[in-house]
Design an enzyme around this catalytic site. Structure first.
Site, PDB file in Angstrom:
ATOM      1  N   SER A  11       0.826  -1.221   0.000  1.00 49.05           N
ATOM      2  CA  SER A  11       0.000   0.000   0.000  1.00 49.05           C
ATOM      3  C   SER A  11       0.854   1.262   0.000  1.00 49.05           C
ATOM      4  O   SER A  11       0.391   2.327  -0.422  1.00 49.05           O
ATOM      5  CB  SER A  11      -0.940  -0.001   1.210  1.00 49.05           C
ATOM      6  OG  SER A  11      -0.229  -0.257   2.406  1.00 49.05           O
ATOM      7  N   ARG A  12       2.096   1.152   0.485  1.00 50.60           N
ATOM      8  CA  ARG A  12       2.937   2.352   0.628  1.00 50.60           C
ATOM      9  C   ARG A  12       4.398   1.992   0.372  1.00 50.60           C
ATOM     10  O   ARG A  12       4.758   0.824   0.324  1.00 50.60           O
ATOM     11  CB  ARG A  12       2.809   2.936   2.049  1.00 50.60           C
ATOM     12  CG  ARG A  12       1.418   3.432   2.382  1.00 50.60           C
ATOM     13  CD  ARG A  12       1.332   4.065   3.755  1.00 50.60           C
ATOM     14  NE  ARG A  12       1.407   3.112   4.834  1.00 50.60           N
ATOM     15  CZ  ARG A  12       2.399   3.061   5.729  1.00 50.60           C
ATOM     16  NH1 ARG A  12       3.381   3.924   5.686  1.00 50.60           N
ATOM     17  NH2 ARG A  12       2.384   2.154   6.689  1.00 50.60           N
ATOM     18  N   ASP A  60      -3.203  -9.029   7.674  1.00 47.23           N
ATOM     19  CA  ASP A  60      -2.106  -8.756   8.604  1.00 47.23           C
ATOM     20  C   ASP A  60      -1.156  -9.943   8.504  1.00 47.23           C
ATOM     21  O   ASP A  60      -1.498 -11.054   8.928  1.00 47.23           O
ATOM     22  CB  ASP A  60      -2.688  -8.628  10.024  1.00 47.23           C
ATOM     23  CG  ASP A  60      -1.611  -8.459  11.081  1.00 47.23           C
ATOM     24  OD1 ASP A  60      -0.417  -8.570  10.755  1.00 47.23           O
ATOM     25  OD2 ASP A  60      -1.990  -8.231  12.246  1.00 47.23           O
ATOM     26  N   TYR A 153      14.556  -4.553  15.451  1.00 47.89           N
ATOM     27  CA  TYR A 153      14.517  -4.468  13.984  1.00 47.89           C
ATOM     28  C   TYR A 153      15.718  -5.207  13.378  1.00 47.89           C
ATOM     29  O   TYR A 153      15.572  -5.968  12.421  1.00 47.89           O
ATOM     30  CB  TYR A 153      14.509  -2.995  13.592  1.00 47.89           C
ATOM     31  CG  TYR A 153      14.319  -2.720  12.122  1.00 47.89           C
ATOM     32  CD1 TYR A 153      13.071  -2.865  11.519  1.00 47.89           C
ATOM     33  CD2 TYR A 153      15.378  -2.274  11.332  1.00 47.89           C
ATOM     34  CE1 TYR A 153      12.893  -2.578  10.162  1.00 47.89           C
ATOM     35  CE2 TYR A 153      15.208  -1.987   9.988  1.00 47.89           C
ATOM     36  CZ  TYR A 153      13.968  -2.133   9.409  1.00 47.89           C
ATOM     37  OH  TYR A 153      13.799  -1.849   8.063  1.00 47.89           O
ATOM     38  N   ALA A 155      17.452  -7.633  14.693  1.00 45.61           N
ATOM     39  CA  ALA A 155      17.298  -9.081  14.904  1.00 45.61           C
ATOM     40  C   ALA A 155      16.320  -9.666  13.888  1.00 45.61           C
ATOM     41  O   ALA A 155      16.581 -10.718  13.284  1.00 45.61           O
ATOM     42  CB  ALA A 155      16.817  -9.354  16.326  1.00 45.61           C
ATOM     43  N   ALA A 156      15.204  -8.965  13.684  1.00 45.47           N
ATOM     44  CA  ALA A 156      14.206  -9.461  12.733  1.00 45.47           C
ATOM     45  C   ALA A 156      14.788  -9.495  11.321  1.00 45.47           C
ATOM     46  O   ALA A 156      14.628 -10.484  10.590  1.00 45.47           O
ATOM     47  CB  ALA A 156      12.968  -8.561  12.763  1.00 45.47           C
ATOM     48  N   LYS A 157      15.487  -8.429  10.939  1.00 45.02           N
ATOM     49  CA  LYS A 157      15.992  -8.336   9.569  1.00 45.02           C
ATOM     50  C   LYS A 157      17.170  -9.285   9.328  1.00 45.02           C
ATOM     51  O   LYS A 157      17.369  -9.767   8.213  1.00 45.02           O
ATOM     52  CB  LYS A 157      16.368  -6.888   9.253  1.00 45.02           C
ATOM     53  CG  LYS A 157      15.160  -5.950   9.211  1.00 45.02           C
ATOM     54  CD  LYS A 157      14.164  -6.382   8.147  1.00 45.02           C
ATOM     55  CE  LYS A 157      13.041  -5.389   7.942  1.00 45.02           C
ATOM     56  NZ  LYS A 157      12.097  -5.810   6.889  1.00 45.02           N
TER      57      LYS A 157
HETATM   58  P1  NAP Z   1       6.504   2.048   4.864  1.00 43.46           P
HETATM   59  O1  NAP Z   1       6.511   3.120   3.824  1.00 43.46           O
HETATM   60  O2  NAP Z   1       6.281   2.395   6.279  1.00 43.46           O
HETATM   61  O3  NAP Z   1       5.424   0.935   4.401  1.00 43.46           O
HETATM   62  C1  NAP Z   1       5.246  -0.204   5.185  1.00 43.46           C
HETATM   63  C2  NAP Z   1       4.308  -1.136   4.457  1.00 43.46           C
HETATM   64  O4  NAP Z   1       4.198  -2.328   5.248  1.00 43.46           O
HETATM   65  C3  NAP Z   1       2.904  -0.544   4.312  1.00 43.46           C
HETATM   66  O5  NAP Z   1       2.389  -0.899   3.039  1.00 43.46           O
HETATM   67  C4  NAP Z   1       2.118  -1.265   5.410  1.00 43.46           C
HETATM   68  O6  NAP Z   1       0.758  -1.499   5.084  1.00 43.46           O
HETATM   69  C5  NAP Z   1       2.833  -2.627   5.433  1.00 43.46           C
HETATM   70  N1  NAP Z   1       2.589  -3.330   6.695  1.00 43.46           N
HETATM   71  C6  NAP Z   1       2.974  -2.966   7.947  1.00 43.46           C
HETATM   72  N2  NAP Z   1       2.535  -3.866   8.843  1.00 43.46           N
HETATM   73  C7  NAP Z   1       1.869  -4.826   8.130  1.00 43.46           C
HETATM   74  C8  NAP Z   1       1.190  -6.010   8.482  1.00 43.46           C
HETATM   75  N3  NAP Z   1       1.112  -6.408   9.755  1.00 43.46           N
HETATM   76  N4  NAP Z   1       0.613  -6.753   7.499  1.00 43.46           N
HETATM   77  C9  NAP Z   1       0.691  -6.355   6.208  1.00 43.46           C
HETATM   78  N5  NAP Z   1       1.313  -5.227   5.804  1.00 43.46           N
HETATM   79  C10 NAP Z   1       1.895  -4.475   6.767  1.00 43.46           C
HETATM   80  O7  NAP Z   1       7.868   1.238   4.849  1.00 43.46           O
HETATM   81  P2  NAP Z   1       8.943   1.018   3.678  1.00 43.46           P
HETATM   82  O8  NAP Z   1      10.056   1.942   3.920  1.00 43.46           O
HETATM   83  O9  NAP Z   1       8.285   0.944   2.357  1.00 43.46           O
HETATM   84  O10 NAP Z   1       9.449  -0.434   4.095  1.00 43.46           O
HETATM   85  C11 NAP Z   1       9.211  -1.574   3.270  1.00 43.46           C
HETATM   86  C12 NAP Z   1      10.188  -2.648   3.680  1.00 43.46           C
HETATM   87  O11 NAP Z   1      11.510  -2.184   3.470  1.00 43.46           O
HETATM   88  C13 NAP Z   1      10.104  -2.998   5.169  1.00 43.46           C
HETATM   89  O12 NAP Z   1      10.275  -4.381   5.328  1.00 43.46           O
HETATM   90  C14 NAP Z   1      11.266  -2.226   5.772  1.00 43.46           C
HETATM   91  O13 NAP Z   1      11.715  -2.819   6.951  1.00 43.46           O
HETATM   92  C15 NAP Z   1      12.267  -2.323   4.647  1.00 43.46           C
HETATM   93  N6  NAP Z   1      13.299  -1.294   4.671  1.00 43.46           N
HETATM   94  C16 NAP Z   1      13.005   0.032   4.605  1.00 43.46           C
HETATM   95  C17 NAP Z   1      14.016   0.968   4.631  1.00 43.46           C
HETATM   96  C18 NAP Z   1      13.788   2.440   4.568  1.00 43.46           C
HETATM   97  O14 NAP Z   1      14.737   3.210   4.799  1.00 43.46           O
HETATM   98  N7  NAP Z   1      12.585   2.900   4.273  1.00 43.46           N
HETATM   99  C19 NAP Z   1      15.349   0.531   4.717  1.00 43.46           C
HETATM  100  C20 NAP Z   1      15.621  -0.813   4.782  1.00 43.46           C
HETATM  101  C21 NAP Z   1      14.593  -1.725   4.753  1.00 43.46           C
HETATM  102  P3  NAP Z   1      -0.477  -0.636   5.723  1.00 43.46           P
HETATM  103  O15 NAP Z   1      -0.059   0.801   5.686  1.00 43.46           O
HETATM  104  O16 NAP Z   1      -1.593  -0.977   4.783  1.00 43.46           O
HETATM  105  O17 NAP Z   1      -0.708  -1.169   7.104  1.00 43.46           O
END
Ligand code: NAP
Length: 245
Positions: A11-12, A60, A153, A155-157
């Protein structure tokens, strides 16, 4: 027949950028969301405008029954799943491990690691039956190096990377590739709490002198998902501007 992908957390952010790139490349896309329904529905309309199929599916991923139903629904919609992308993720505010509550720990591990396990476990049987498929997980540079005040975070990653490498070995003989994208700092809502000064400092620390875009992370996901990466499995691709080498 167009290839099909289920993207969790579409979604985002990075997941939404993946959905756009896969759709532009001709894939049918299942857009998973949890709470951001209007964003997911708007994205699906946008993807349909590109001519392919797109379906929104609420679930979820931290709930095993919902994760299984999510995969089942995507398989039903498209007849099969060629690719699963696990992008759903959450982070906590930076804090000491000793300030981390049981609930916070369970929340982050539940979405970021259990959620990957539950969705992958549900998607694998269909792929094994067809002897075909690819899985791309999304970790983080903190899963590679560990981040101070990011223990849950990290640990999970790190767990996501271990899961990816183990599964690559387990599923290779079934012609299923499992790879991981571990981004550095990407400009999404996940970093929206950071001040301009903090973001500038992170950009200064990065050899390429800027933070990344969701599209740049998504390009790595699309590459690993498709035939250009046909001989890659168990890999961790790190779009991070050189911050972690
Ligand atoms: P974001 O913009 O905050 O988006 C998070 C997404 O995860 C949203 O679509 C949200 O959906 C979904 N989500 C959260 N909890 C959920 C659940 N329980 N079930 C299903 N969907 C869920 O984050 P992002 O930056 O795009 O991150 C995406 C991935 O990249 C994550 O795994 C994050 O750890 C990883 N990452 C991000 C960064 C960074 O700097 N941004 C860096 C390294 C890794 P809803 O809004 O619909 O709940």
């Amino acid at each position: 027949m167009a290839p099909s992908v289920l993207i969790t957390g579409a979604s985002r952010g990075i997941g939404a950028a993946c959905a756009r790139l896969f759709a532009q490349a001709g894939w049918d896309v299942a857009v998973n969301y949890n709470s951001s329904e209007s964003a997911a529905l708007a994205l699906v309309r946008e993807l349909e405008g590109l001519g392919g199929r797109a379906v929104p599916i609420r679930a979820d991923v931290a709930d095993p029954a919902q994760a299984a139903a999510l995969v089942g629904r995507a398989e039903e919609e498209f007849g099969r799943l060629d690719c699963l992308v696990c992008s759903a993720g959450v982070a906590l505010p930076q804090q000491l491990l000793t300030d981390t509550t049981d609930e916070q720990w369970r929340y982050v591990l539940g979405v970021d690691l259990d959620g990957v396990f539950y969705t992958v476990r549900a998607a694998v049987p269909g792929m094994v039956r067809r002897k075909r498929g690819s899985i791309v997980t999304v970790s983080s540079m903190w899963g590679v190096t560990g981040g101070s005040c990011e223990a849950a975070y990290s640990a999970a990653k790190a767990g996501v990377i271990g899961l990816t490498k183990a599964l690559a070995k387990e599923l290779g003989p079934s012609n299923i590739r499992v790879n991981c994208v571990a981004p550095g700092v990407i400009g999404t809502d996940m970093n929206a709490h950071l001040s301009r000064a903090n973001l500038d400092a992170l950009a200064d620390e990065t050899p390429l002198c800027r933070i990344g875009t969701p599209e740049e992370a998504a390009r790595c996901v699309l590459f690993l998902a498709g035939e250009d990466a046909a001989f890659l499995t168990g890999q961790v691709l790190q779009p991070n501007g050189g911050l972690v080498i």
